[in-house]
Every structure is written in C-alpha cells, then in structure tokens.
Design a protein around this motif. Structure first.
Motif, PDB file in Angstrom:
ATOM      1  N   PHE A 137     -14.511  31.225  17.321  1.00  0.00           N
ATOM      2  CA  PHE A 137     -15.326  32.031  16.253  1.00  0.00           C
ATOM      3  C   PHE A 137     -15.509  33.318  16.840  1.00  0.00           C
ATOM      4  O   PHE A 137     -15.409  34.520  16.653  1.00  0.00           O
ATOM      5  CB  PHE A 137     -16.321  31.202  15.773  1.00  0.00           C
ATOM      6  N   ILE A 138     -16.260  33.059  18.311  1.00  0.00           N
ATOM      7  CA  ILE A 138     -16.628  34.408  18.989  1.00  0.00           C
ATOM      8  C   ILE A 138     -15.538  35.213  19.458  1.00  0.00           C
ATOM      9  O   ILE A 138     -15.674  36.417  19.202  1.00  0.00           O
ATOM     10  CB  ILE A 138     -17.513  33.878  20.033  1.00  0.00           C
ATOM     11  N   ALA A 139     -14.485  34.501  19.936  1.00  0.00           N
ATOM     12  CA  ALA A 139     -13.277  35.411  20.176  1.00  0.00           C
ATOM     13  C   ALA A 139     -12.455  36.262  19.246  1.00  0.00           C
ATOM     14  O   ALA A 139     -12.041  37.428  19.363  1.00  0.00           O
ATOM     15  CB  ALA A 139     -12.011  34.507  20.723  1.00  0.00           C
ATOM     16  N   TYR A 140     -12.870  35.642  17.913  1.00  0.00           N
ATOM     17  CA  TYR A 140     -12.046  36.497  16.727  1.00  0.00           C
ATOM     18  C   TYR A 140     -13.035  37.912  16.523  1.00  0.00           C
ATOM     19  O   TYR A 140     -12.568  38.860  16.572  1.00  0.00           O
ATOM     20  CB  TYR A 140     -12.717  35.791  15.352  1.00  0.00           C
ATOM     21  N   PHE A 141     -14.297  37.985  16.825  1.00  0.00           N
ATOM     22  CA  PHE A 141     -15.196  39.186  16.792  1.00  0.00           C
ATOM     23  C   PHE A 141     -14.933  40.040  17.950  1.00  0.00           C
ATOM     24  O   PHE A 141     -14.812  41.194  17.759  1.00  0.00           O
ATOM     25  CB  PHE A 141     -16.598  39.006  16.688  1.00  0.00           C
ATOM     26  N   CYS A 142     -14.738  39.334  19.280  1.00  0.00           N
ATOM     27  CA  CYS A 142     -14.410  40.126  20.355  1.00  0.00           C
ATOM     28  C   CYS A 142     -13.006  40.885  20.288  1.00  0.00           C
ATOM     29  O   CYS A 142     -13.011  42.033  20.867  1.00  0.00           O
ATOM     30  CB  CYS A 142     -14.300  39.280  21.690  1.00  0.00           C
TER      31      CYS A 142
ATOM     32  N   ILE B 124     -15.096  24.495  21.709  1.00  0.00           N
ATOM     33  CA  ILE B 124     -13.816  25.276  21.272  1.00  0.00           C
ATOM     34  C   ILE B 124     -13.950  25.907  19.759  1.00  0.00           C
ATOM     35  O   ILE B 124     -13.179  26.951  19.782  1.00  0.00           O
ATOM     36  CB  ILE B 124     -12.564  24.426  21.216  1.00  0.00           C
ATOM     37  N   ALA B 125     -14.617  25.444  18.732  1.00  0.00           N
ATOM     38  CA  ALA B 125     -14.715  26.087  17.693  1.00  0.00           C
ATOM     39  C   ALA B 125     -15.708  27.105  17.621  1.00  0.00           C
ATOM     40  O   ALA B 125     -15.396  28.499  17.038  1.00  0.00           O
ATOM     41  CB  ALA B 125     -15.600  24.886  16.623  1.00  0.00           C
ATOM     42  N   LEU B 126     -16.792  27.089  18.566  1.00  0.00           N
ATOM     43  CA  LEU B 126     -17.466  28.491  18.844  1.00  0.00           C
ATOM     44  C   LEU B 126     -16.748  29.555  19.491  1.00  0.00           C
ATOM     45  O   LEU B 126     -16.987  30.569  19.120  1.00  0.00           O
ATOM     46  CB  LEU B 126     -18.825  28.094  19.537  1.00  0.00           C
TER      47      LEU B 126
ATOM     48  N   THR C   7      -9.122  32.864  31.085  1.00  0.00           N
ATOM     49  CA  THR C   7      -9.148  31.711  32.124  1.00  0.00           C
ATOM     50  C   THR C   7      -9.671  30.117  31.463  1.00  0.00           C
ATOM     51  O   THR C   7      -9.017  29.052  31.349  1.00  0.00           O
ATOM     52  CB  THR C   7      -9.816  31.678  33.355  1.00  0.00           C
ATOM     53  N   VAL C   8     -10.735  30.300  30.736  1.00  0.00           N
ATOM     54  CA  VAL C   8     -11.351  29.392  30.027  1.00  0.00           C
ATOM     55  C   VAL C   8     -10.253  28.555  29.257  1.00  0.00           C
ATOM     56  O   VAL C   8      -9.974  27.326  29.047  1.00  0.00           O
ATOM     57  CB  VAL C   8     -12.719  29.399  29.333  1.00  0.00           C
TER      58      VAL C   8
END
Length: 249
Positions: free
Chosen positions: A58-63, A53-55, A87-88
C-alpha cells in the motif's frame, strides 16, 4: 489527513509489526524454556507478516506514484529509503521461497527474518520517521523550517507572467501532470506540499518564505527549496506557462 502523514503513521505501524515479529521469533526459536503457547506465537508471527506485506504494498504504491509523477532524481535520503525498501521486499521474497519451495535453505529463514525487521527500522527512519520529526508529528507544514536553499540562481531575469489563454491552458495541463500529486491549486491547505491558491497574490511563497514573484517561482521549479524534486529539465516555455496558470489562481 495529508497523504505523507498517513504514510508515515502506517510506516510506524510497520515498525511495531516488525518488533512483534522479532519477539515471536525469539520466543519460538531462542528459548529453551517456553513462556508462551508456541502455536499461538506462530499464528501471531504469520498474521503479522501478512499485515506487514499488505502495508508495504500500500505504501509502496504511493511512493512509486510520487516518483513517477515527479520524474526527478531522488534526494540522498530518498535514495537510501528506496534501497532499504527494495532490499526488504527482495529478502521477503527469499524468505517465502525458502519456506515454500527451496526448503534445503530453511535454516537461513530466521536470519532473513531478522534482517527484514532491522531494515524496516532504516526504511521507516529515512521516510516516515523523518517526516514526523520534521513536521513535529504532523502539527507543522512539511518543509517549513526557515532554511534558505543554497541553490539559488541570482541571474534569473525579471519575468512578466503571461496572460493569454493558450499559455494558461498549457500551464494548467503541465500543472496537472507535474504538480497536482503534491499540491492543490485551488486551496491553501498543506498536503504533501503547500496549496497554491493565490500564490502570486500573497506576499511570500508558502514554503521558502521568499517574495512571491514569478522569478522566485521559476527558481523554485528549477532549484527547489528543500525536499521538492527539481524540474530543471523543463524548457523555459513550460516554466513560463506554469507561472501563467499560477497567476490565475
């Protein structure tokens, strides 16, 4: 390291974490004869979930930052990726709520965990996996495959780049708000997209390989080559101002 390459590598790490989570879940709940220490497996499962969930965040922020900067309609591939990702996180929230609060639904937790792991494969495949394959695992620039866009505008009139200070100033402001996230104006290095230093002084545009002319840049902004978002909503004056700024690089 280009941000898309870093994001893609981290997404592969998420897939590995999902596989470990599935393995630990199957070993804890799916076997009669236990081969491993159950308490250790539970700790590994929980630790993997926290890292996952941490990753994800982090990735969702850039997306999300990319989507907000581009202000353009998502491509079909990006739309599928967004649906998988949304969904995830919804399922992850349900899983936690069933474990912590609504324990009468605890029996569904294993199914939700399996769905999250499987959706992770789809989420990663439509983003990080695609990027790694398209760039041969980061060894080639993104978008560089020689395929010409099918959305060219053959009626684009000849454009003469403006040279007045006001147009250049406005073009720079537009570039910094619309383009800076993906492109470096002052180098030729690739990040998310190609650098733009000397773009109108080179013989070809860096991605589409079309002649480096103001007309082709205008067409690229309106009807972009491959994965670049479209800025067709920009007024003609804004496009001309961006070209004026690019002409100074």
């Amino acid at each position: 390291m280009p941000i898309l390459l870093l994001k893609s590598i981290l997404s592969i790490v998420m897939v590995v974490l999902a596989v470990i989570v599935m393995f630990t879940m199957f070993e804890v709940f799916g076997r009669d004869g236990k081969r491993y220490n159950i308490e250790k497996l539970k700790k590994i499962h929980k630790a993997n979930g926290i890292i996952y969930i941490a990753l994800y965040i982090f990735i969702a922020y850039f997306c999300l930052n990319y989507i907000l900067q581009a202000k353009a309609e998502l491509s079909p591939r990006a739309a599928f990726h967004f649906v998988f990702a949304l969904t995830v996180i919804v399922l992850f929230g349900l899983k936690i709520s069933f474990i912590r609060i609504y324990r009468q639904f605890y029996g569904h937790v294993k199914t939700i965990g399996l769905l999250i792991a499987l959706l992770t494969f789809g989420m990663t495949g439509t983003s990080g996996g695609y990027y790694l394959l398209a760039t041969k695992f980061g060894t080639e620039p993104f978008n560089l495959n020689g395929i010409e866009t099918k959305h060219e505008n053959p009626t684009v009139a000849k454009i003469i780049a403006k040279t007045d200070e006001e147009s250049i100033r406005k073009g720079k402001e537009l570039y910094e708000s619309k383009c800076y996230f993906c492109h470096d104006a002052y180098s030729m290095e690739w990040g998310v997209g190609p650098g733009h230093k000397g773009i109108l002084k080179n013989p070809m545009l860096p991605a589409s390989k079309k002649p480096a002319t103001p007309e082709n840049i205008a067409n690229q902004i309106r009807n972009p080559y491959k994965d670049m978002p479209s800025f067709s909503y920009l007024p003609d004056e804004d496009v001309l101002n961006i070209i004026a700024f690019l002409n100074t690089l």
